[in-house]
Design an enzyme around this catalytic site. Sequence first.
Site, short mmCIF file in Angstrom:
data_model
loop_
_atom_site.label_atom_id
_atom_site.label_comp_id
_atom_site.label_asym_id
_atom_site.label_seq_id
_atom_site.Cartn_x
_atom_site.Cartn_y
_atom_site.Cartn_z
N GLU A 158 0.89 -1.26 -0.09
CA GLU A 158 -0.05 -0.11 -0.04
C GLU A 158 0.70 1.15 -0.02
O GLU A 158 0.51 2.24 0.61
CB GLU A 158 -0.97 -0.02 1.28
CG GLU A 158 -2.14 -1.07 1.09
CD GLU A 158 -3.16 -0.83 2.26
OE1 GLU A 158 -4.40 -1.46 1.76
OE2 GLU A 158 -2.76 -0.40 3.26
N GLU A 234 -6.64 -7.55 -0.48
CA GLU A 234 -6.89 -7.70 0.98
C GLU A 234 -8.53 -7.24 0.97
O GLU A 234 -8.78 -6.07 0.75
CB GLU A 234 -6.26 -6.65 1.90
CG GLU A 234 -4.66 -6.97 2.00
CD GLU A 234 -4.16 -5.81 3.00
OE1 GLU A 234 -4.92 -5.05 3.86
OE2 GLU A 234 -2.96 -5.92 3.06
#
Length: 587
Positions: A158, A234
């Site tokens: 991320e 995710e």
Amino acid sequence: MPAFAIGDEDFLLDGAPVQVVSGALHYFRIHPDQWADRLRTARLMGLNTVETYVAWNAHSPRRGVMDLTGRADLGRFLDLAAAEGLHAIVRPGPFICAEWDGGGLPAWLLAAEGVGVRRSEPTYLAAVEDFLAGVLPVVAERQVTRGGPVLMVQVENEYGAYGDDAGYLRELVAMTRAQGIEVPLFTCDQADDAMLARGGLPELHRTATFGSRSTERLAVLRRHQPTGPLMCAEFWAGWFDAWGGHHHLPDVDRAAGDLDELLAAGASVNIYMAHGGTNFGFTNGANDKGVYAPTVTSYDYGAPIAEDGSPTPLFHAFREVVSRYAPVPADLPPERRPAPALDVALDRRLDATSATSVLGPWKEWDHLPTTDEAEQWTGLVAYRTDVTADDGVLVLDEVRDHVVARLDGRPIGVLDRSRGDRVLPLPAADGVLELLVEDQGRVNYGPRIGEPKGLLGPARTTAREVTSWRTAPLLLDDVTALAEEVREQPDQDPAAPVAGPAFCAGTFASEPGADHFLALTGWGKGLVWVNGWCLGRYWSAGPTRTLYVPGPLVREGANDLLVLELHGAAQARAGFVAAPDLGHTED
């Protein structure tokens, strides 16, 4: 050997399209003797793949250390996944977030003067290269191209939520390939246009992270990944808890519906978390978005496989959804049975900073040091200084993170970072002021990653600046000698209240190999060990009311229970209860 590739529309395994249905299990959050059980349960939910982060500081708690044994045996975990018939995705960071201490970045590295954080800075990059050279050969020999389970490896994590240094990402790619990683590499970012643009590279496959509105979020991803398979790296099935907050439980129907929508679109998925596990010891991280909020010990996460490995309602709902798109095994894992219930008297006590077996050497300073300066990267550090009746009050610039204060051994106050405390009233007396400082977890997300811990100065009283300090760490990696030192203390009535900070010890006999749930009702704040294994932190602030005791820790005959109580307890008794209590919810 089988080959895994990214096709124009699908992931391809041996040339055939495959929909990856994966779930996250972090080996470092699970007792190694339970890895096989958790992997089997994941397969029974219908998963064909498991994913794990690699926590750098779990392998390198100190500079120059690279541990790949015991609970850090990544190779064994991947071999067990393969034995269960599961593929694997590995996400070595170097930053992982994961509500893990410091996001996995070692505190010893970030304490170096001038070091960069998640960017192209030589000291940082050299350390990352050493880390990847230590762990990636374990992954390389287990790639699907070499007959192993590993399909893909992630680059960073991320990154678009933190920076935009494309050169840094390319350095990581080069380091990863240099260690023999041949399988596809990918990045993941939140399903946000700006983050996906910043966090990826044109030459790497982009994936997204989200937990709802699957069709909408996949459309955002498609704008940045115009060809190839879509994947939610995710899929947030639940959420984590912070001390002083509430326990998060997912809306089962909503989560199952979002998963169905995702799989129906042909996308691949990695459920975060399939099984959360536990933040044993001092390993939990923290968030700070204006208020410091450390993560609790349980990382149950509301996941389909509970902290103790039992299936939850979400397990059965997700299994049914997966069965619409792929075969699922006929077998089901066993439901939780009641755990042994018993009371334990802790009839030995020892003042925490009188425990010579774990109190490190005292070091003198001519200024107020951080614990990073003292090279204590986690846990607790005792600070001492001399005060006089004229001092009146001690003012610190900042407390990181929790302080129990005593004057000549008498409790005088508690300071906590989450409340913004930094002023300690002092009695009108001469004496030795002791501040026992607890690092409650390093920030794992955002701009405060890498900040030092301990007490930040200057420290002032009404009369002067306090510059003369002494510090000593509590060395708690191995408490064998400590447990013996506490046992050698005189008998104490367990019904008598406990004044902290103090170690309390007792023994219990129970069913060996069985999971237990420890309740510390009436206790304040501290840590617990069973037979030398640190279960983690407890705190009356909640929401968590029990600590998970993995069955492999409980042996035949006498078992040692050791508690470090920082504040105080109504009595020195603990109880094992039949089921976990993770606290109140918003409902």
